[in-house]
Every structure is written in structure tokens, then in C-alpha cells.
Design an enzyme around this catalytic site. Structure first.
Site, short mmCIF file in Angstrom:
data_model
loop_
_atom_site.label_atom_id
_atom_site.label_comp_id
_atom_site.label_asym_id
_atom_site.label_seq_id
_atom_site.Cartn_x
_atom_site.Cartn_y
_atom_site.Cartn_z
N ASP A 49 0.84 -1.20 0.00
CA ASP A 49 0.00 0.00 0.00
C ASP A 49 0.87 1.25 0.00
O ASP A 49 2.05 1.20 0.34
CB ASP A 49 -0.84 0.05 1.28
CG ASP A 49 -1.92 -1.01 1.28
OD1 ASP A 49 -2.28 -1.49 0.20
OD2 ASP A 49 -2.39 -1.35 2.38
N LYS A 71 -0.06 3.75 -5.98
CA LYS A 71 0.28 4.68 -7.08
C LYS A 71 0.33 3.90 -8.36
O LYS A 71 1.35 3.35 -8.72
CB LYS A 71 1.71 5.23 -6.87
CG LYS A 71 1.87 6.24 -5.82
CD LYS A 71 3.22 6.94 -6.03
CE LYS A 71 3.69 7.55 -4.75
NZ LYS A 71 4.80 6.85 -4.17
N MET A 185 -9.99 6.59 9.14
CA MET A 185 -10.57 7.22 7.95
C MET A 185 -11.69 8.18 8.34
O MET A 185 -12.75 8.21 7.72
CB MET A 185 -11.09 6.12 6.99
CG MET A 185 -9.96 5.26 6.45
SD MET A 185 -10.50 3.84 5.49
CE MET A 185 -10.93 2.69 6.80
N1 SAH Z 1 -4.93 -1.54 8.53
C1 SAH Z 1 -4.63 -0.19 8.99
C2 SAH Z 1 -5.78 0.74 8.73
C3 SAH Z 1 -6.11 0.90 7.25
S1 SAH Z 1 -7.37 2.07 6.97
C4 SAH Z 1 -4.24 -0.23 10.46
O1 SAH Z 1 -4.44 -1.24 11.12
O2 SAH Z 1 -3.72 0.77 10.94
C5 SAH Z 1 -6.43 3.53 6.65
C6 SAH Z 1 -6.61 4.50 7.78
O3 SAH Z 1 -5.82 4.08 8.88
C7 SAH Z 1 -6.17 5.90 7.50
O4 SAH Z 1 -7.16 6.64 6.81
C8 SAH Z 1 -5.97 6.42 8.89
O5 SAH Z 1 -7.20 6.70 9.52
C9 SAH Z 1 -5.37 5.21 9.56
N2 SAH Z 1 -3.91 5.22 9.53
C10 SAH Z 1 -3.11 4.27 9.02
N3 SAH Z 1 -1.82 4.60 9.22
C11 SAH Z 1 -1.82 5.77 9.89
C12 SAH Z 1 -0.80 6.62 10.42
N4 SAH Z 1 0.50 6.33 10.29
N5 SAH Z 1 -1.17 7.74 11.06
C13 SAH Z 1 -2.46 8.05 11.21
N6 SAH Z 1 -3.46 7.29 10.74
C14 SAH Z 1 -3.14 6.17 10.09
#
Ligand code: SAH
Length: 274
Positions: A49, A71, A185
Site C-alpha cells: 500500500d 500509485k 478514515m
Molecule cells: N490496517 C490499517 C488501517 C487501514 S485504513 C491499520 O491497522 O492501521 C487507513 C486508515 O488508517 C487511514 O485513513 C488512517 O485513519 C489510519 N492510519 C493508518 N496509518 C496511519 C498513520 N500512520 N497515522 C495516522 N493514521 C493512520
């Protein structure tokens, strides 16, 4: 396979034709698990991702094929079926496929769906959990997701459904039952979500933290309130990827912002809850 950086142990081998769905954590390469590192050392192809840090991708085999699903020639995010189809076809070519996802693959990351698609096509999978942004990302802002003086429960929600709308959750029930609410999100629909929670009785002055790009060099934290969160986020330009934390655990950041200590700051009041 290079195992130079793995401690001695009986690390699982990736077999040709398998897909490993692996979490990379929220950003900081130090939060990658040893199983993830083991997979990076072995995979023939890494399908990742946009949120996975380049420093982590650098640990892949030098000859591994890298596919960035974030991308793809300027197109917007890929349809779920496209990713699964790619994973299946690479596995059927006999490759060792590493599907590397931000955070934890089973937390709002569609890892379950991708694993099911692989299995439906007869491709075996292994799952490697990761540190999810809603826990580890908040910890990088000095916010404990639970604290004995604040909450015995926490609710993780996604701020938008597949169509981008606020999900059809029972927001009033969540507002009543969950002292701390962590939203993935959540930026796009933040104003609407906050309004629903306040309609159900949550106080407009309840503490909220927005943690953008947590556990990365670009981490930014905005402390605000439920009533002001959407307006403050817009004014400050805070946007995705961000985790929203609603609840009194946010107040503990005044004491537990360990990154401020690491930057040479003083120890503050360790008991901000009073
Ligand atoms: N599987 C991921 C979540 C995927 S959904 C997990 O467990 O973290 C994608 C969302 O995760 C983003 O829109 C944001 O809300 C959050 N997210 C993922 N990485 C992040 C980071 N480094 N800082 C802040 N929010 C993050």
C-alpha cells in the site's frame, strides 16, 4: 534468503504459490514485526500500500518485484478485486507473494477479504498481524487507548463506508457505551460524526486528538474538542491519513508525550487527570 537481521530461531519459510498478508505497522520501521521482516527477506514479489514507509520496503530482497498498489499511474485507489486478482495470478505463477499493508491487515484493511479471495482461488495464505494505527499510532502521540482511570472499553470505527459516506452505525449507542472512540478514515466525515455523538449526549468540550501520519517523521497532533474538531482540522490543514481519538484518555498526552521527552523536553505533570 538473507537472515542477517533476524535473531536465531525457526523462522517460517515462504513457499512458492503462497500469499502472506502482513501488517507493516503504522509507519516507524522499528514497529515492523520479525515475521514481517522474515517475509521481506524471502518474497519474490511485494504488493504494498501507499502507506508503507520506503525504509521498510528497502528491506525486501534487492531482486524482489515491488508493486505499489497506492500509485498506479495516477489512478485512484484500486478496486478490491484488482488487488486480489493480482495476488492470485502472482501466486499461481509460483511466486512467493508478500501482501504488505499498513498497520494490521485485519483492521479496516480488507485483509480478510483479500485472504478469502485467495482461498477461493485455491491459493493458501498466512497472516502476520501488525501494530494498528488506532493503537500504536495513538501511543506515538502519547495517548493510551485505555487507561484505568478513564475507560474499560474502546470502540474502533471507520469514518466512511465503501461509498465514502458516514457508516450506518448506531452512533447514539456508541456514544452511550464507549468512553473512548477511535476513528479510522474519519477526517472526511468528522463534522457529521461529531454532530451525531453530541446529539446523543457527548459534550462539545470533550477532548479530541487528531493524529496525522502517526509514527512517521511527519507526525502531527492536533488537540481539540468534539465541538471544534472539524473546524480546527480544516483550519490547521490536518488530513488523511489521520486517527481520531475522542475521549478523556486524550488528556493524558500532556503527561505521556514521550516524543517531547525524547526531543529534550521536561517531564510535566504526570497526573493531568487530577
Ligand atoms: N490496517 C490499517 C488501517 C487501514 S485504513 C491499520 O491497522 O492501521 C487507513 C486508515 O488508517 C487511514 O485513513 C488512517 O485513519 C489510519 N492510519 C493508518 N496509518 C496511519 C498513520 N500512520 N497515522 C495516522 N493514521 C493512520
Amino acid at each position: 534468503m538473507s537472515d542477517t537481521f533476524l535473531p536465531s530461531g525457526d523462522w517460517p519459510r515462504m513457499l512458492p504459490g503462497w500469499v502472506w498478508l502482513v501488517g507493516a505497522g503504522p509507519g516507524d520501521p522499528g514497529l515492523v514485526t520479525l515475521h514481517a521482516l522474515n517475509a521481506l527477506h524471502q518474497a519474490d514479489v511485494v504488493v504494498h500500500d501507499a502507506l508503507v514507509a520506503p525504509a521498510i520496503l528497502d528491506w525486501a530482497r534487492p531482486d524482489a518485484e515491488m508493486v505499489d498498489m497506492g500509485k498506479r499511474g495516477g489512478r485512484s485507489s484500486p478496486k478490491q478485486g484488482e488487488i486480489s486478482d493480482l495476488l492470485v495470478s502472482l501466486a499461481k505463477e509460483g511466486k512467493r507473494v508478500l501482501r504488505l499493508k499498513g498497520g494490521d491487515p485485519f483492521v479496516f484493511g480488507r485483509g480478510g477479504e483479500e485472504a478469502q479471495d485467495c482461498l477461493r482461488a485455491g491459493v493458501p495464505v498466512r497472516i502476520v498481524p501488525g501494530i494498528s494505527a488506532g493503537i500504536g499510532g495513538l501511543a506515538y502521540a502519547g495517548i493510551p487507548v485505555t487507561h484505568g482511570a478513564v475507560n474499560s472499553a474502546v470502540t474502533f470505527v471507520t469514518g466512511h463506508d465503501a461509498g465514502g459516506d458516514t457508516p450506518p452505525l448506531d452512533w447514539a449507542a456508541i456514544a452511550r457505551a464507549s468512553p473512548v472512540i477511535v476513528i479510522y478514515m474519519g477526517m472526511r466525515n468528522l463534522g457529521e460524526i461529531a454532530a451525531r455523538l453530541m446529539d446523543a449526549g457527548r459534550a462539545p468540550d470533550e477532548p479530541v486528538a487528531l493524529v496525522q501520519s502517526a509514527a512517521t517523521p511527519d507526525q502531527r497532533v492536533l488537540e481539540t474538542t468534539l465541538g471544534q474538531a472539524a473546524a480546527d482540522a480544516a483550519a490547521a490543514g490536518v488530513g488523511a491519513p489521520a486517527i481520531v481519538c475522542i475521549g478523556r484518555t486524550v488528556l493524558l498526552r500532556q503527561a505521556l508525550d514521550w516524543q517531547a521527552l525524547a526531543a529534550g523536553g521536561p517531564i510535566g505533570n504526570p497526573d493531568p487527570l487530577g
